[in-house]
Design an enzyme around this catalytic site. Sequence first.
Site, PDB file in Angstrom:
ATOM      1  N   LYS A  79       0.822  -1.215   0.000  1.00 42.28           N
ATOM      2  CA  LYS A  79       0.000   0.000   0.000  1.00 42.28           C
ATOM      3  C   LYS A  79       0.857   1.267   0.000  1.00 42.28           C
ATOM      4  O   LYS A  79       0.450   2.298  -0.541  1.00 42.28           O
ATOM      5  CB  LYS A  79      -0.939   0.003   1.206  1.00 42.28           C
ATOM      6  CG  LYS A  79      -1.942  -1.158   1.220  1.00 42.28           C
ATOM      7  CD  LYS A  79      -3.093  -0.954   0.264  1.00 42.28           C
ATOM      8  CE  LYS A  79      -4.097  -2.104   0.346  1.00 42.28           C
ATOM      9  NZ  LYS A  79      -5.123  -2.032  -0.711  1.00 42.28           N
ATOM     10  N   GLU A  89      -9.926   5.765   2.979  1.00 39.27           N
ATOM     11  CA  GLU A  89     -10.719   4.677   3.535  1.00 39.27           C
ATOM     12  C   GLU A  89      -9.761   3.533   3.837  1.00 39.27           C
ATOM     13  O   GLU A  89      -8.687   3.443   3.245  1.00 39.27           O
ATOM     14  CB  GLU A  89     -11.753   4.214   2.510  1.00 39.27           C
ATOM     15  CG  GLU A  89     -11.259   3.199   1.459  1.00 39.27           C
ATOM     16  CD  GLU A  89     -10.200   3.730   0.498  1.00 39.27           C
ATOM     17  OE1 GLU A  89     -10.025   4.960   0.423  1.00 39.27           O
ATOM     18  OE2 GLU A  89      -9.536   2.912  -0.174  1.00 39.27           O
ATOM     19  N   SER A  97       1.894  -9.685  -0.728  1.00 40.18           N
ATOM     20  CA  SER A  97       1.540  -8.260  -0.667  1.00 40.18           C
ATOM     21  C   SER A  97       1.738  -7.630   0.701  1.00 40.18           C
ATOM     22  O   SER A  97       1.892  -6.414   0.804  1.00 40.18           O
ATOM     23  CB  SER A  97       0.086  -8.070  -1.120  1.00 40.18           C
ATOM     24  OG  SER A  97      -0.779  -8.863  -0.331  1.00 40.18           O
TER      25      SER A  97
HETATM   26  C1  PLP Z   1      -1.540  -6.994   2.564  1.00 40.95           C
HETATM   27  C2  PLP Z   1      -2.693  -6.671   1.676  1.00 40.95           C
HETATM   28  N1  PLP Z   1      -2.826  -7.336   0.509  1.00 40.95           N
HETATM   29  C3  PLP Z   1      -3.854  -7.086  -0.319  1.00 40.95           C
HETATM   30  C4  PLP Z   1      -4.832  -6.172  -0.005  1.00 40.95           C
HETATM   31  C5  PLP Z   1      -5.964  -6.010  -0.960  1.00 40.95           C
HETATM   32  O1  PLP Z   1      -5.947  -4.824  -1.689  1.00 40.95           O
HETATM   33  P1  PLP Z   1      -5.588  -4.826  -3.228  1.00 40.95           P
HETATM   34  O2  PLP Z   1      -6.467  -5.814  -3.899  1.00 40.95           O
HETATM   35  O3  PLP Z   1      -5.872  -3.430  -3.635  1.00 40.95           O
HETATM   36  O4  PLP Z   1      -4.170  -5.165  -3.375  1.00 40.95           O
HETATM   37  C6  PLP Z   1      -4.744  -5.454   1.195  1.00 40.95           C
HETATM   38  C7  PLP Z   1      -5.768  -4.449   1.545  1.00 40.95           C
HETATM   39  O5  PLP Z   1      -5.891  -3.969   2.619  1.00 40.95           O
HETATM   40  C8  PLP Z   1      -3.640  -5.719   2.054  1.00 40.95           C
HETATM   41  O6  PLP Z   1      -3.518  -5.070   3.218  1.00 40.95           O
END
Ligand code: PLP
Lengths: 266, 403
Positions: free
Chosen positions: B92, B114, B381
């Site tokens: 993020k 948000e 992620s």
């Molecule tokens: C670690 C992590 N991965 C994935 C996501 C999902 O978001 P996005 O689909 O935008 O990557 C989030 C959202 O809070 C997150 O904190």
Amino acid sequence: MTALTDRLDQAQAQGRAALIGYLPVGYPDVERSARAMAAMVEAGVDIVEVGLPYSDPVLDGPTIQEAAEAALRSGVRVADVFTAVRAVVSAGAPAVVMSYYNPMLQYGLDRFAADLAAAGGSGVILPDLTPDVAADWLAAAAAHGLESIFLVAPSSTQERLHYTVAHTTGFVYAASLMGVTGERASVGEAAERLVADTRAAGAARVCVGIGVTTGEHARKVAAYADGVIVGSALVRCLLGHEDEQEALAALRAKVAELAEGVRSAR
Amino acid sequence: MTESLQEAPGPYFGDFGGRFVPEALMAALDELTDAYEKARIDPAFTGELARLARDYTGRPSIVTEAPRFGAHAGGARIVLKREDLNHTGSHKINNVLGQALLTKRLGKTRVIAETGAGQHGVASATAAALMGLECVVYMGEEDTRRQALNVARMRLLGATVVPVTSGSRTLKDAINETYRDWVANVDTTNYLFGTAAGPHPFPAMVRDFQRVIGVEARAQMLERGGLPDAVVACVGGGSNAIGIFDAFLDDAGVRLIGCEAGGHGLESGEHAATIAGGARPGVLHGSRSYILQDEDGQTIESTSISAGLDYPGVGPEHAFLASIHRAEYWAVTDAEAMEAFQLLCRTEGILPAIESAHALWGALRLGRELGPDATILVNLSGRGDKDVETAARWFGMLPEGNE
Ligand SMILES: Cc1ncc(COP(=O)(O)O)c(C=O)c1O
């Protein structure tokens, strides 16, 4: 020309602004909301704005959210909006629907327009749609003789005012302030300027909404606008009273106060 | 030669995307689009963003071979792209630094955001602190309970956290409330949108800010012997997934797999798998995409153990990639994700975010399908520190009386 524009022009001929009252269909249930809309007409509202509750109403404040959420919980459906429109029309007032886009889209834009026209409705107010992305809706509305009422806001640029006015029929909805629906202590100062600018951009009729709460507010706005739109202050009358007769009495009293304001403006 | 799919500019991705917002926000979105168009080709902006990525976030993030985990994935070679090692613990931050820099260029002093899991909120609070901006974060009341640790982190960083009590009290309602704030305060305020969804320019802009993940990973894979057979990422709104997919979009031999939250299972109806669950297209939060909705177009509340994936919509570019069959979207249930979560902890000593664990399950499934010759790149992620309590409860590891 629709019943809506006829009524606006009639008020204009009487030397006053029209009073437009909003209530959501389905609160506390469909029949009672329809009776409340008819009661508003009897008490002096010129035009009724029939709200279609939506799960994600980004332009609504807490009061309308509360009523809309309750209406959804009690199972209100898109088609119920036409029941309410019929009730308003048979009470003697033009009806316009206020709806967020997705419920109309899922119902089918052409089907929505056809059913609204068949119910005697005059048009739709589109809070989360701008003419930029409204080609499909505009075609459906034109095919069924409905007005498409877009909003302008204090943040609208000159270019956007011209663009929006060019695509709007019926009246242009001028948001009195930057913000969501809800009662306010005063009406935003930007409203009068916005009405003048919107007229200068070519609008024949401009009505002002958001924040109008008291008869005094209505009087002030009616001095420069073609119509005064009131929502939350009316919804509040229903939220505050479980008993239907008490709710209707509060609603009639509020409408009378606003109607008096509109009539004493000029 | 066919046209490149990379860096698609929007506002439309095929039939999806667009800008469906109240007029009150049109001027701000035009202004933002304009500022971004200029910034993205301005060396002063791109240079500053690259410097922050290196000196603040810690980029490039490394890739890690995960052979002991791979042994459970049919023996496939699994490579993890380590966005969990970024400052603040997830991808993020990549997006937020870009949008916060843009806020400065716009001359605005206040940012709003948000958040679902709290990772985007923490990243926003961090960037705001770094750049001297006021920050307000809207979070569904339900999520403030699930992610109490992140609420405290945001407050420590100086942000105001507002629990949202309307609607379903989760991410979608937090987005509604952030829009309401924006309409009222657009003169001073910029909306830092957390995922690759929403009205134009957000889907394309957020993708561009996250694109660095795939650009780095593609080069790292080439250095290590070649392109992977598949790239797997979790999909909430879709920012980490589109961020790692974009650089591979024109590599026809690389399968792209997005793992959506299957919650209690597609057949239960309680999930957040917008594409894999066969949702219809509609308009929600400013763009046209697939959304979980009933017959009347009312949004249906999503369900997932992972707050960050618990969203009834999906970014329009994913809807497009699904529609042209360039990417595949799978549903991964809570139970499957938690199995993959535990497996990565125990085989590699890496505690993933529960969101990312959905992608890890995708890799397990795909590896078992393709066997030991396959190479699978997984976007890790985020890290799982925020999820310790949820996971401990899931596995019954909390001390007695605490469950
Ligand atoms: C670690 C992590 N991965 C994935 C996501 C999902 O978001 P996005 O689909 O935008 O990557 C989030 C959202 O809070 C997150 O904190």
